[in-house]
Design a protein around this motif. Structure first.
Motif, short mmCIF file in Angstrom:
data_model
loop_
_atom_site.label_atom_id
_atom_site.label_comp_id
_atom_site.label_asym_id
_atom_site.label_seq_id
_atom_site.Cartn_x
_atom_site.Cartn_y
_atom_site.Cartn_z
N ARG A 223 8.66 23.39 59.94
CA ARG A 223 9.36 23.24 61.43
C ARG A 223 8.56 23.93 62.40
O ARG A 223 7.97 23.40 63.60
N ASP A 224 7.90 25.15 62.11
CA ASP A 224 7.05 25.94 62.82
C ASP A 224 5.57 25.33 62.82
O ASP A 224 4.69 25.96 63.01
N MET A 225 5.18 24.47 62.06
CA MET A 225 3.92 23.89 61.63
C MET A 225 3.58 22.64 62.23
O MET A 225 2.64 21.93 62.25
N ASP A 226 4.55 22.16 63.22
CA ASP A 226 4.65 20.66 63.95
C ASP A 226 4.56 19.55 62.76
O ASP A 226 3.82 18.80 62.92
N VAL A 227 5.03 19.80 61.86
CA VAL A 227 5.25 18.60 60.81
C VAL A 227 5.98 17.38 61.55
O VAL A 227 6.99 17.78 62.14
N ARG A 228 5.63 16.34 60.90
CA ARG A 228 6.08 15.05 61.20
C ARG A 228 6.09 14.01 60.13
O ARG A 228 5.49 14.34 59.24
N ALA A 229 7.23 13.31 60.16
CA ALA A 229 6.79 12.27 59.33
C ALA A 229 6.06 11.08 59.77
O ALA A 229 5.64 10.95 60.92
N GLY A 230 4.89 10.73 58.89
CA GLY A 230 3.75 9.90 59.25
C GLY A 230 3.61 8.95 58.14
O GLY A 230 4.64 8.57 57.37
N CYS A 231 2.46 8.31 58.13
CA CYS A 231 2.15 7.14 57.39
C CYS A 231 0.61 6.98 57.33
O CYS A 231 -0.17 7.54 58.33
N PRO A 232 0.01 6.15 56.23
CA PRO A 232 -1.23 5.83 56.45
C PRO A 232 -1.58 5.28 57.64
O PRO A 232 -0.92 4.61 58.19
N ASN A 233 -2.73 5.76 58.41
CA ASN A 233 -3.11 5.59 59.79
C ASN A 233 -4.02 4.65 59.66
O ASN A 233 -5.26 4.85 59.36
N LEU A 234 -4.03 3.49 60.52
CA LEU A 234 -5.07 2.34 60.59
C LEU A 234 -6.18 2.97 61.06
O LEU A 234 -7.42 2.70 60.63
N ILE A 235 -6.22 3.75 62.21
CA ILE A 235 -7.47 3.93 62.82
C ILE A 235 -8.21 5.08 61.97
O ILE A 235 -9.44 4.82 61.73
N GLU A 236 -7.46 5.77 61.48
CA GLU A 236 -8.02 7.33 60.72
C GLU A 236 -8.78 6.54 59.34
O GLU A 236 -9.74 6.83 58.96
N ARG A 237 -8.24 5.67 58.77
CA ARG A 237 -8.53 5.26 57.30
C ARG A 237 -9.77 4.17 57.65
O ARG A 237 -10.65 4.35 56.83
N ILE A 238 -9.93 3.69 59.03
CA ILE A 238 -11.04 2.78 59.27
C ILE A 238 -12.36 3.85 59.47
O ILE A 238 -13.23 3.61 58.82
N GLU A 239 -11.88 4.78 60.16
CA GLU A 239 -13.07 5.74 60.43
C GLU A 239 -13.65 6.49 59.31
O GLU A 239 -14.76 6.80 59.17
N GLY A 240 -12.55 6.58 58.27
CA GLY A 240 -13.09 7.11 57.01
C GLY A 240 -13.55 6.22 55.77
O GLY A 240 -13.85 6.72 54.89
N GLY A 241 -13.34 4.75 56.33
CA GLY A 241 -14.08 3.92 55.28
C GLY A 241 -13.32 3.91 54.04
O GLY A 241 -13.86 3.34 53.01
N LEU A 242 -11.88 4.08 53.89
CA LEU A 242 -10.98 3.70 52.93
C LEU A 242 -10.87 2.27 53.01
O LEU A 242 -10.08 1.85 53.94
N LEU A 243 -10.88 1.71 51.89
CA LEU A 243 -10.78 0.11 51.84
C LEU A 243 -9.36 -0.12 51.41
O LEU A 243 -8.49 0.73 50.91
#
Ligand code: THG
Length: 367
Positions: A223-243
């Motif tokens: 709660r005090d770390m700004d945790v959120r529900a998320g998911c694999p992120n299209l932009i970030e995975r392309i930047e990282g070259g994850l296929l």
């Protein structure tokens, strides 16, 4: 697009209740299971992933479990990566190929014991191929899909959040290694891995009943770390070259075309299916290969079909994934490009749905 009709063929996950309470805005289907794709917006989710910590329902990364005296032999049949040096406690990213050297999946193999593995699969029905091989080769091994659902904790504050729930020992886990740790009296395999370049962990949650208690504990502790529900992120995975299997490559591609030659030891992976085919392509080298593609200008639309890459009137490749990157102020993309045009800086034309525009081949991905 219209909505997807729920049904029992489209599987929910042990975390779906938490995902929905967190306000998921869109899903895709992966291994016949729900996979969240957007919470606030793809861009907002992207900034947050790079700054804080997110909990991802990646239960759709289903496990194919191999158990028995022939488990290791079967594992080596499945992949051109040399598995002999792998120890229990390690994870390997492993191309899986068919008899022609075509990619069937690109999972993470988790070695639990000499006679027990989990294969954490991408989006194709690998279970049937594995069962067919074991039956045809008369192997002494049990194969099934266990009730195991990965939950990923990703982002720069992942270590802090995981330590709050599992204790400081979790920080000692090295990249692509796992440890067994306890949560509410239940053993959990926890690996330092995940489908982002921001760092983090994957918890292999055994038994759907403990899914929501774990989800809630992570959300409370963060709660005090700004945790959120998320998911694999299209932009970030392309930047990282994850296929992404099915998007960036299919069974028409060899691992070498996918840039996964570094995960192949075709000479020493004795017994591996497709070895002869791969030895041929490894010797000649691939004639096309995955490349990072930079598409400057305004944001491109979503990429739900391959976009041709042209040099003059010749088609020399395709773009398979693309998204506008706020951090790099350009459209980042993944493509497959013919050898004649794959050098760094080569200018091509991409036929995006809203018209042709310049595209530049890059030697390296952004992250
Ligand atoms: N984790 C787990 N299962 C998975 C995925 C995952 N199954 C589906 C899908 N993702 C499989 N595909 C990938 C693609 C990339 C990576 C892992 C699984 C990956 N690659 C790193 C890289 O390329 O930088 C590291 C590879 C290495 O150095 O060994 O992590 O994400 N459980």
């Amino acid at each position: 697009m219209a909505l997807i009709s729920p049904s029992r063929r489209l599987r929910r996950t042990p975390f779906s209740e938490g995902v929905e309470a967190a306000g998921v805005k869109a899903y895709t289907v992966y291994n016949h299971m729900l996979l969240p794709t957007v919470f606030r917006s793809v861009q907002e989710d992207y900034h947050h992933l790079k700054q804080a910590v997110q909990v991802w329902d990646v239960a759709c990364e289903r496990q194919v479990e191999l158990r028995g005296p022939d488990a290791s032999r079967l594992m080596q049949l499945l992949t051109p990566r040399d598995m002999r040096g792998m120890l229990p406690g390690q994870c390997f990213y492993v191309p899986i190929v068919d008899e022609t050297g075509g990619m069937l999946n690109d999972p993470v193999a988790v070695k639990l014991a000499e006679d027990r593995w989990w294969i954490s699969i991408a989006d194709s029905d690998l279970l049937y191929w594995v069962k067919g091989l074991a039956y045809g080769y008369r192997l002494d091994v049990l194969i099934d899909e266990p009730d195991v659902s990965p939950l990923a904790v990703q982002g720069p504050r992942a270590d802090d959040l995981m330590a709050a729930v599992f204790g400081d020992q979790v920080g000692k886990i090295r990249f692509f290694r796992f440890a067994v740790m306890s949560f509410q009296g239940r053993d959990m395999v926890i690996a330092r891995s995940g489908y982002s370049k921001q760092g983090g962990f994957e918890i292999y949650v055994e038994g759907g009943d403990i899914g929501m208690p774990l989800w809630n504990a992570l959300m409370e502790a963060g709660r005090d770390m700004d945790v959120r529900a998320g998911c694999p992120n299209l932009i970030e995975r392309i930047e990282g070259g994850l296929l992404s299997y099915g998007n960036d490559m299919t069974d028409d591609n060899t691992p070498h075309e996918c840039g996964l030659g570094k995960f192949c030891n075709t000479q020493t992976a004795i017994g591996c299916i497709g070895r002869d085919a791969l030895l041929r392509v490894a010797k000649e080298g691939p004639v096309k290969q995955i490349r990072a593609i930079d598409i400057p200008g305004a944001p491109v639309p979503g990429c739900d079909r391959w976009w041709p890459l042209r040099a003059g009137d010749k088609t020399v490749g395709r773009v398979s994934s693309a998204a506008f990157s706020p951090d790099y102020d350009t459209n980042v993309a993944i493509g497959m490009v013919r050898m004649t045009h794959w050098d760094d800086g080569t200018e091509l034309t991409v036929e995006a749905p809203d018209g042709p525009r310049p595209a530049f081949v890059r030697e390296k991905f952004w992250i």
